[in-house]
Design a protein around this motif. Structure first.
Motif, PDB file in Angstrom:
ATOM      1  N   ASP A 176     -24.932 -10.216   5.272  1.00 51.62           N
ATOM      2  CA  ASP A 176     -25.527 -11.544   5.357  1.00 51.62           C
ATOM      3  C   ASP A 176     -26.807 -11.568   6.193  1.00 51.62           C
ATOM      4  OD1 ASP A 176     -24.335 -10.973   7.689  1.00 51.62           O
ATOM      5  OD2 ASP A 176     -23.288 -12.880   7.936  1.00 51.62           O
ATOM      6  N   ASN A 215     -28.243 -10.271  15.403  1.00 52.14           N
ATOM      7  CA  ASN A 215     -27.027 -10.378  16.229  1.00 52.14           C
ATOM      8  C   ASN A 215     -27.089  -9.429  17.425  1.00 52.14           C
ATOM      9  OD1 ASN A 215     -25.884 -12.169  14.440  1.00 52.14           O
ATOM     10  ND2 ASN A 215     -24.507 -10.688  13.473  1.00 52.14           N
ATOM     11  N   GLY A 238     -22.034 -12.611  17.987  1.00 46.87           N
ATOM     12  CA  GLY A 238     -21.694 -13.369  16.776  1.00 46.87           C
ATOM     13  C   GLY A 238     -21.475 -12.358  15.677  1.00 46.87           C
ATOM     14  N   GLY A 239     -20.756 -12.703  14.647  1.00 45.84           N
ATOM     15  CA  GLY A 239     -20.509 -11.739  13.575  1.00 45.84           C
ATOM     16  C   GLY A 239     -19.488 -10.701  13.993  1.00 45.84           C
ATOM     17  N   GLY A 244     -10.392  -3.579  13.856  1.00 47.42           N
ATOM     18  CA  GLY A 244     -10.971  -3.805  12.533  1.00 47.42           C
ATOM     19  C   GLY A 244     -10.070  -3.359  11.398  1.00 47.42           C
ATOM     20  N   SER A 259      -9.627  -0.475  10.384  1.00 50.34           N
ATOM     21  CA  SER A 259     -10.532   0.346   9.577  1.00 50.34           C
ATOM     22  C   SER A 259     -10.360   1.823   9.901  1.00 50.34           C
ATOM     23  CB  SER A 259     -11.980  -0.086   9.832  1.00 50.34           C
ATOM     24  OG  SER A 259     -12.187  -0.306  11.211  1.00 50.34           O
TER      25      SER A 259
HETATM   26  P1  ADP Z   1     -21.011  -9.813  10.050  1.00 47.97           P
HETATM   27  O1  ADP Z   1     -20.502  -8.878   8.994  1.00 47.97           O
HETATM   28  O2  ADP Z   1     -19.943 -10.744  10.542  1.00 47.97           O
HETATM   29  O3  ADP Z   1     -22.276 -10.503   9.646  1.00 47.97           O
HETATM   30  P2  ADP Z   1     -22.601  -7.940  11.556  1.00 47.97           P
HETATM   31  O4  ADP Z   1     -23.584  -8.078  10.458  1.00 47.97           O
HETATM   32  O5  ADP Z   1     -23.105  -8.138  12.939  1.00 47.97           O
HETATM   33  O6  ADP Z   1     -21.355  -8.879  11.335  1.00 47.97           O
HETATM   34  O7  ADP Z   1     -21.945  -6.479  11.503  1.00 47.97           O
HETATM   35  C1  ADP Z   1     -21.628  -5.862  10.276  1.00 47.97           C
HETATM   36  C2  ADP Z   1     -21.096  -4.478  10.550  1.00 47.97           C
HETATM   37  O8  ADP Z   1     -19.855  -4.554  11.247  1.00 47.97           O
HETATM   38  C3  ADP Z   1     -20.775  -3.707   9.283  1.00 47.97           C
HETATM   39  O9  ADP Z   1     -21.909  -3.038   8.808  1.00 47.97           O
HETATM   40  C4  ADP Z   1     -19.667  -2.750   9.701  1.00 47.97           C
HETATM   41  O10 ADP Z   1     -20.176  -1.529  10.167  1.00 47.97           O
HETATM   42  C5  ADP Z   1     -19.022  -3.470  10.864  1.00 47.97           C
HETATM   43  N1  ADP Z   1     -17.709  -4.003  10.486  1.00 47.97           N
HETATM   44  C6  ADP Z   1     -17.435  -5.153   9.840  1.00 47.97           C
HETATM   45  N2  ADP Z   1     -16.104  -5.311   9.675  1.00 47.97           N
HETATM   46  C7  ADP Z   1     -15.528  -4.206  10.226  1.00 47.97           C
HETATM   47  C8  ADP Z   1     -14.176  -3.754  10.388  1.00 47.97           C
HETATM   48  N3  ADP Z   1     -13.146  -4.479   9.927  1.00 47.97           N
HETATM   49  N4  ADP Z   1     -13.976  -2.564  11.008  1.00 47.97           N
HETATM   50  C9  ADP Z   1     -15.002  -1.844  11.481  1.00 47.97           C
HETATM   51  N5  ADP Z   1     -16.291  -2.211  11.365  1.00 47.97           N
HETATM   52  C10 ADP Z   1     -16.553  -3.375  10.740  1.00 47.97           C
END
Ligand code: ADP
Ligand code: MG
Length: 364
Positions: free
Chosen positions: A37, A43, A79-80, A123, A125
């Protein structure tokens, strides 16, 4: 010569990490625009800048306290998804370092391993999911391996190399976690933004072993300092919130916009209750709300239950709502996901996919 892993070392790491994140913010956001996004760089820039200011104002006394403080700031300000994930990385490392004034290389190894484990747990993951784990796990493994019989600078260099290789290896992967997983096959062919930022952070940890290098600005810093980190296309998807209650619809709209943060949110219209303010669903209010959010890119409707769902479905069936979709998602979580994704310029499919994720997001 090997540098001591003391407070100065970890201060150099934080300073380097912050400067590199600022310099690379545009690149990270561009990567996130392809499969997420478009906010990852913005962020991290916000989070690291604020963390660096906070620890400068109130300097922690030990390496452990420094990393713990930075972790707490990242969780609160990024955030995120990356916020809580990097927050846990640094807090967990800080905990393992404890009160030590000078950290033993083996202790740093245990801290890295514990940090990766905490990200994997939080996560849900694993390596191969196309996330930051694909850079962090090889980094922790390479550090441990190189430290056997070697010294800390060599081990950190090996970790940085492994993290960069791990980030590059995410390109052909299909995302199984995070926003990129909504894209399914379409996530293939793009480097994961979180793995990329993780490689930058592990590299900053290696670079902190070299005070002279840290005195020089990282590549690209000057060019990026004043560059805007995200640009939004015009004509965004609108979001309509249909609740039995006027107050619930209005306050959920306010919450979703507030969680999007600074900037210009996508159009959001509440359609709550009956025209006289009573509890129920009004087809007329729904129709008006959809018309209000129309920027030509379609609309997504979140409903609470019962007549709210039935009324929207009936209007859709009758072709009265144009290019509008109903989200199969919980009201509040779905509304936040939709507004955040629509505000970042996501199309109708991306906004619906974000609401879908809100439905499957487990709380335990
Ligand atoms: P958002 O996806 O909420 O916009 P960001 O853009 O700041 O958050 O971060 C995205 C990154 O976070 C991804 O590229 C990935 O590497 C990491 N990420 C997202 N979800 C997970 C998860 N469940 N486990 C590990 N890393 C994750
Ligand atoms: Mg993102």
């Amino acid at each position: 010569m090997t540098v001591p892993l003391d407070l100065d070392f970890f201060r150099r790491f934080l300073d380097r990490a912050t400067r590199v994140v600022v310099a690379e913010a545009r690149h990270l956001t561009d990567l996130d625009a392809a499969i997420g996004d478009a906010d990852h760089g913005a962020n991290l820039k916000r989070g690291f800048t604020s963390a660096a200011e906070a620890v400068a104002a109130e300097p922690p006394a030990t390496p452990g306290a420094l990393l713990t403080a930075v972790g707490a700031h990242l969780t609160n300000t990024v955030g995120g998804a990356a916020g809580p994930l990097y927050g846990t990385v640094l807090r967990r490392m800080g905990k393992v370092l404890g009160e030590d004034a000078v950290v033993a290389p083996e202790t740093l190894g245990r801290a890295l391993a514990a940090a990766v484990a905490s990200v994997r747990r939080l996560g849900d993951s694993a390596p191969g999911d196309k996330t930051m784990v694909d850079a962090l796990q090889p980094a922790a493994d390479a550090y441990a391996e190189a430290l056997e019989g070697g010294e800390v600078t060599t081990a950190l260099e090996a970790a940085a190399r492994a993290a960069r290789a791990g980030a590059e290896a995410t390109v052909p992967m299909r995302a199984r976690r995070g926003r990129a997983s909504y894209l399914g096959e379409r996530s293939v062919g793009h480097q994961d933004p979180g793995a990329t930022s993780s490689a930058l952070l592990v590299t900053a940890l290696f670079e902190a072993t070299d005070p002279e290098l840290c005195a020089v600005a990282p590549e690209g810093e000057a060019a990026q300092e004043n560059a805007p980190v995200s640009e939004r296309p015009a004509g965004r998807v609108g979001v309509v919130l249909v609740s039995h209650s006027k107050a619930v619809a209005e306050s959920t709209a306010a919450l979703a916009k507030a969680l999007f943060g600074a900037g210009d949110p996508a159009p959001v219209a509440p359609a709550g209750g009956l025209p006289d303010g009573g509890v129920g669903t009004s087809a007329e209010l729904v129709r008006r709300a959809v018309a209000r959010v129309d920027e030509g890119a379609g609309a997504v409707v979140l409903c609470d239950m019962g007549s709210a769902v039935l009324t929207v479905k009936e209007l859709l069936d009758a072709g009265e709502l144009g290019d509008t979709r109903i989200a199969d998602a919980p009201f509040v979580e779905g509304a936040v996901a939709a507004v955040v994704t629509a505000s970042a310029g996501g199309d109708l499919a991306a906004v619906l996919a974000a609401t879908d994720d809100a439905r499957t997001y487990r709380k335990l």
